[in-house]
Design a protein around this motif. Sequence first.
Motif, short mmCIF file in Angstrom:
data_model
loop_
_atom_site.label_atom_id
_atom_site.label_comp_id
_atom_site.label_asym_id
_atom_site.label_seq_id
_atom_site.Cartn_x
_atom_site.Cartn_y
_atom_site.Cartn_z
N VAL A 2 -17.05 39.63 -9.54
CA VAL A 2 -16.96 41.04 -9.97
C VAL A 2 -16.35 41.83 -8.84
N ASN A 3 -15.28 42.56 -9.15
CA ASN A 3 -14.54 43.27 -8.10
C ASN A 3 -15.08 44.67 -7.84
N GLY A 4 -15.68 45.30 -8.85
CA GLY A 4 -16.03 46.73 -8.72
C GLY A 4 -17.30 47.00 -7.95
N SER A 5 -18.13 46.00 -7.70
CA SER A 5 -19.42 46.22 -7.06
C SER A 5 -19.52 45.39 -5.78
N GLU A 6 -20.44 45.86 -4.92
CA GLU A 6 -20.70 45.12 -3.69
C GLU A 6 -21.85 44.17 -3.96
N ILE A 7 -21.59 42.86 -3.97
CA ILE A 7 -22.56 41.86 -4.41
C ILE A 7 -22.69 40.80 -3.32
N SER A 8 -23.93 40.29 -3.18
CA SER A 8 -24.17 39.19 -2.25
C SER A 8 -25.17 38.24 -2.88
N VAL A 9 -25.04 36.95 -2.55
CA VAL A 9 -25.98 35.92 -3.01
C VAL A 9 -26.40 35.10 -1.80
N ASP A 10 -27.65 34.67 -1.79
CA ASP A 10 -28.13 33.83 -0.71
C ASP A 10 -29.30 33.00 -1.20
N ARG A 11 -29.74 32.07 -0.35
CA ARG A 11 -30.83 31.16 -0.69
C ARG A 11 -32.01 31.49 0.21
N LEU A 12 -33.14 31.89 -0.43
CA LEU A 12 -34.32 32.29 0.34
C LEU A 12 -35.16 31.10 0.75
N SER A 13 -35.21 30.07 -0.13
CA SER A 13 -35.99 28.88 0.17
C SER A 13 -35.35 27.69 -0.54
N ALA A 14 -36.06 26.56 -0.57
CA ALA A 14 -35.50 25.36 -1.19
C ALA A 14 -35.26 25.55 -2.67
N ILE A 15 -36.04 26.45 -3.32
CA ILE A 15 -35.90 26.62 -4.77
C ILE A 15 -35.56 28.05 -5.16
N SER A 16 -35.53 28.97 -4.22
CA SER A 16 -35.39 30.39 -4.53
C SER A 16 -34.00 30.88 -4.13
N TYR A 17 -33.31 31.48 -5.11
CA TYR A 17 -31.95 32.00 -4.92
C TYR A 17 -31.93 33.48 -5.28
N ARG A 18 -31.26 34.30 -4.48
CA ARG A 18 -31.31 35.75 -4.65
C ARG A 18 -29.91 36.31 -4.91
N LEU A 19 -29.88 37.26 -5.87
CA LEU A 19 -28.66 38.02 -6.16
C LEU A 19 -28.94 39.48 -5.87
N ARG A 20 -28.08 40.12 -5.11
CA ARG A 20 -28.23 41.55 -4.82
C ARG A 20 -26.95 42.29 -5.18
N VAL A 21 -27.16 43.40 -5.92
CA VAL A 21 -26.06 44.30 -6.28
C VAL A 21 -26.30 45.59 -5.53
N HIS A 22 -25.50 45.86 -4.52
CA HIS A 22 -25.70 47.03 -3.66
C HIS A 22 -25.00 48.24 -4.28
N VAL A 23 -25.65 49.45 -4.07
CA VAL A 23 -25.11 50.72 -4.58
C VAL A 23 -24.75 50.54 -6.06
N ALA A 24 -25.77 50.22 -6.84
CA ALA A 24 -25.56 49.89 -8.25
C ALA A 24 -25.01 51.09 -9.02
#
Length: 634
Positions: free
Chosen positions: A528-550
């Motif tokens: 997605v080009n219009g938003s500031e987005i990041s993804v990362d892995r918090l643990s062995a099974i936990s994955y996080r998606l963040r949409v900044h300034v939604a």
Amino acid sequence: MRTAMAPMKTALIVLAHWVLQNAVCREVTLPNGPLFRVAGFPLSLPCRVSEYEGPRTQEFEWFLYRDDSGGRQIGVVSTRDKGFPYVPFQARVRNGEVRVERDSGDRVRLMIQRLRTEDQGKYECYTPSTDSTYQGNYSNSVTVKVIPDTLRVSFTRSLTGQPVPEGADLTLTCSASIQSEQLTHLSITFGRRAGSEVPESGAGGEVSNVREIIAIDKLLGVVPGQFYKKRYDNGEITLEKRNGEGGQGVYVMKMKAVQPDDTGSYFCETSQWILDPDRSWQKIASRTMDIGNLTVQQLAETMSVTSAPRGEVTLQVGSPLILTCEVLGLPSDVNSGLLVQWMKRGSVSSDEAGTGGVEVEVARMSPDGLVSWGDDLGRASGGSLEKVAEGKYSLKLFSARPSDSGVYRCAVSVYAGRTSPGLSTPATLTQRSEGVTVNLRTKDVLVSAVAQLPRGPLLKRGNTITLICNATVTTTGPAQAQVHWLRWPLPEPVLKREPDPAPADPPVIQMPTRVATLMYNGVSNIYVNGSEISVDRLSAISYRLRVHVAASEDQGMYACHAEAWAQDPHGGWYNMGAKAESNAVTVYLYARAADLLLIPLVVGVSSALFVGIFIIATVTCCFMKRLRRQRAQK
């Protein structure tokens, strides 16, 4: 004055009459001599008459003045008198060996089919007068010299008619020589007849099934035949002259990679040429030597392609896959280039192998031994294609993946007689093996995915949206999850209304938007080009998606899809084919407090502005009325 003009007028009339008479004078034309011709071969003497009066079809008579006749003339042949020939030519005229052929009404040629030594002498072409007055040239003559036949031709080795494999090389050799006191040239032509028998001439004397292959012409230049020019330009047909014994010329024709169309009867024709006084080249002798018959055995009759193992193969994922392709029936005495390709069609559910999916190229080996891989370039380090023996090729995949299942076929293209074909060179023959069905048993794998929105204050525009995806992969051996985040638009609110008797259109299924992916190797891809987005892995099974300034367009229903990726013994990663889809989480953005205060502020300012304008307009209106009354009283 009149007396002076009369003699001048008479002189002009006489002069004009004289010019007119001399302008039309009969003329008979023959080639310039002397002409040298060979005994036993044809003589053709053209004769034409011009500037004549009378009918357009003129008559011709031919006479011969032999060298030993002491100037006596011998009647040869006439176009108007069958009894014209003298005794030496009577029998030859009756059997057609000596005749006159008409090219037109005033053009003929004397034809002697087989020239004899005693035919040497001066030939006169005479045209009986059809003019009103006898003037001009009514005959002409040319000297013909008859030289002995010294043309010799032979071949070294004849064709036996035994089948020759397609793609083999053909070499034909002819020897030719002449011994003449005159300056003559020798030409030689190699040709082919489509059938084994000598063909008959068709209309116009052309032989329909004879094709010239290559020749050295009368000017000593190499000239390819019309149907062989492309092969000559490609260097597949050559002709060279060598010096043989006794002054003979040895002519060697080489033809590379014979084709089925080359089947036929071969010959070489040699001709003797002389340059006449009018600077034209004339063929004065010719001989044809049959070399023999050539039969080309087609490659399709002997060649076959097989693959091993046959039928169906079932392997465990991660095991090596080895397939063998063997080419049989290639002639051992022909060096041919081979293009070997392994093709795969996707797994099929029907009983007939190879009926489903699109066929793709797995790997290929070019005629020069260069190996290249298809769309899956990663296979270059995880597999090999090798030539293990003459005509035998092996495809190895060191660690088979689920995507490697399908129906495999080996396709072999043969360039018969060409070890290094060009890119545009068509293959002589392409054959494919039977299909080998490869089934891969995947490991027992369990994938789960759960999406959740962490508890917290209501989300407003400008906040950060945080979504958690818990994805697990349960299997044996190293494995990772690859997580895809997807978003659907918020559903439209449903309003209750009276039932419509007309059938409603089916609802349109909205396609999701791919937001981001966190791959098995930790690399993130944002779509997605219009938003500031990041993804990362918090643990062995936990994955996080963040949409900044939604923003408003970031609202929707979010879900995560997890795929299982496993690692093979060689360190390569592959998709195990197992996946899971999480529940959908609805994300709604509320308005901020500043946005809520902005509404009454805008309404208040608008109201105050309206009231002020109303008061000013009312006061101004009353003041203007009072001013008009005061002026009226004055």
